[in-house]
Enzyme design. Structure first.
Site, PDB file in Angstrom:
ATOM      1  N   ASP A  61       0.779  -0.765  -0.034  1.00  0.00           N
ATOM      2  CA  ASP A  61      -0.079  -0.071   0.437  1.00  0.00           C
ATOM      3  C   ASP A  61       0.863   0.977  -0.016  1.00  0.00           C
ATOM      4  O   ASP A  61       2.404   0.654   0.220  1.00  0.00           O
ATOM      5  CB  ASP A  61      -1.104   0.188   1.609  1.00  0.00           C
ATOM      6  CG  ASP A  61      -1.641   0.877   1.788  1.00  0.00           C
ATOM      7  OD1 ASP A  61      -2.191   2.099   1.387  1.00  0.00           O
ATOM      8  OD2 ASP A  61      -1.243   1.965   2.442  1.00  0.00           O
TER       9      ASP A  61
ATOM     10  N   ASP B   3      -0.320   5.045   0.864  1.00  0.00           N
ATOM     11  CA  ASP B   3      -0.344   5.905   1.858  1.00  0.00           C
ATOM     12  C   ASP B   3      -0.644   5.401   3.124  1.00  0.00           C
ATOM     13  O   ASP B   3      -1.070   4.756   3.471  1.00  0.00           O
ATOM     14  CB  ASP B   3      -1.631   6.743   1.612  1.00  0.00           C
ATOM     15  CG  ASP B   3      -1.740   7.840   0.547  1.00  0.00           C
ATOM     16  OD1 ASP B   3      -0.408   8.748   1.032  1.00  0.00           O
ATOM     17  OD2 ASP B   3      -2.140   7.461  -0.835  1.00  0.00           O
TER      18      ASP B   3
HETATM   19  C1  XBP Z   1      -5.298   6.261   0.447  1.00  0.00           C
HETATM   20  C2  XBP Z   1      -6.312   7.303   0.156  1.00  0.00           C
HETATM   21  C3  XBP Z   1      -6.263   8.800  -0.450  1.00  0.00           C
HETATM   22  C4  XBP Z   1      -5.039   9.329  -0.458  1.00  0.00           C
HETATM   23  C5  XBP Z   1      -5.643  10.648  -1.304  1.00  0.00           C
HETATM   24  O1  XBP Z   1      -4.896   5.335  -0.164  1.00  0.00           O
HETATM   25  O2  XBP Z   1      -7.015   7.202   0.938  1.00  0.00           O
HETATM   26  O3  XBP Z   1      -7.396   8.904  -1.206  1.00  0.00           O
HETATM   27  O4  XBP Z   1      -5.436  10.499   0.998  1.00  0.00           O
HETATM   28  O5  XBP Z   1      -5.007  10.272  -2.353  1.00  0.00           O
HETATM   29  P1  XBP Z   1      -3.908   4.203   0.131  1.00  0.00           P
HETATM   30  P2  XBP Z   1      -6.247  11.264  -3.442  1.00  0.00           P
HETATM   31  O6  XBP Z   1      -3.803   3.556   1.753  1.00  0.00           O
HETATM   32  O7  XBP Z   1      -4.737   2.901  -0.565  1.00  0.00           O
HETATM   33  O8  XBP Z   1      -2.825   4.515  -0.995  1.00  0.00           O
HETATM   34  O9  XBP Z   1      -6.136  12.794  -3.516  1.00  0.00           O
HETATM   35  O10 XBP Z   1      -4.758  10.670  -4.928  1.00  0.00           O
HETATM   36  O11 XBP Z   1      -6.952  10.371  -4.403  1.00  0.00           O
HETATM   37 MG    MG Z   2      -2.751   3.472   3.391  1.00  0.00          MG
END
Ligand code: XBP
Ligand code: MG
Length: 263
Positions: A10, A12
């Protein structure tokens, strides 16, 4: 013994603490740039993280505001403009050094590369945000570390839907039990579990207390061996500084049937 063929990362919260100091601050700069009085403090943003996807998060928040545009179409247009601005500010923040990779991430990636464990990215973030983060921290050839990269714009349904993981597994031509996902959030872990993948949870700042269903292992991060379930060996010298590494992942993966799933 079951073989671990691939580690699915993953982005973020797992690779870096992008949310609190990256995306959240960038959203607030975008509100400011458009002259909107809206601001997301740390606590409110934590609530909003249950909605995955930046545009979706903005629309969700607007739905409960009396000072937001009235029609769904106007809200969508505003969300798109704010999202564009937010991504621009996010990239600037990353470039300025405000968001760094979590300790232990590069080390584990290096071990995977060295020992032939394949890697993929499974994220519902926009590709430009992934690129902004990894170009700074892994260099211009960042994408070559990963055999498959699936991002937010590649799926119809974001996490906790398993679509992103189904696409990654199809790209790698692997069955779920041949791989292991690393996630930090209940929505991300739910997506992995819904794709029948074993999942290791490295809790991020927003999910220190969160409840996770059916993790193969769960702990505070790759930077420390204390605080993991199942417990990790602490018998090495300097165990306090020792990282969680590929051998630990291989052990957890191999023992999956004999250890109960942790929550
Ligand atoms: C994380 C998310 C994303 C980010 C923002 O997803 O929920 O929405 O907060 O990204 P993951 P965008 O942990 O699966 O990476 O603004 O590009 O949508
Ligand atoms: Mg995440």
């Amino acid at each position: 013994m079951r073989q671990l063929n691939a580690v699915l990362w993953d982005v973020d919260g797992t690779l870096a603490e992008t949310e609190r100091d990256g995306h959240r601050v960038a959203f607030n700069l975008a509100f400011e740039a458009l002259g909107l009085p809206w601001r997301w403090d740390v606590a409110r943003y934590g609530e909003l993280l249950t909605v995955t996807g930046g545009r979706e998060r903005l629309q969700h928040d607007m739905a409960s505001r009396t000072d937001a545009p009235v029609t769904a179409r106007e809200r969508l247009m505003l969300a798109e403009e704010l999202h564009r601005l937010k991504n621009h500010h996010y990239a600037e923040r990353v470039r300025s050094g405000a968001v760094v990779l979590r300790p232990g991430v590069v080390e584990l990636m290096g071990q995977c590369a060295e020992r032939g464990v394949r890697m993929a990215l499974a994220t519902t973030t926009s590709r430009m945000n992934v690129e902004a983060l990894l170009r700074v921290h892994l260099g211009s050839r960042w994408a070559s570390w990963f055999e498959v990269i699936v991002c937010g714009e590649d799926v119809r349904h974001k996490k906790p839907d398993p679509e992103v993981y189904h696409q990654v597994l199809a790209g790698l031509k692997l069955r779920p039990l041949q791989a292991l996902a690393i996630e930090d959030s209940p929505m991300g872990a739910a997506a992995a579990r819904a794709a029948e993948l074993p999942v290791v949870v490295t809790r991020s700042a927003y999910f220190e207390q969160a409840i996770f269903d059916g993790a193969t292992a769960i702990g505070p991060g790759l930077h420390q061996r204390r605080g993991w379930r199942p417990a990790l060996s602490m018998d090495q010298q300097g165990a306090d500084d020792a990282l969680v590494g590929l051998d630990d992942l291989i052990d957890w993966h191999a023992q999956m049937d004999s250890v109960s799933q942790f929550s």
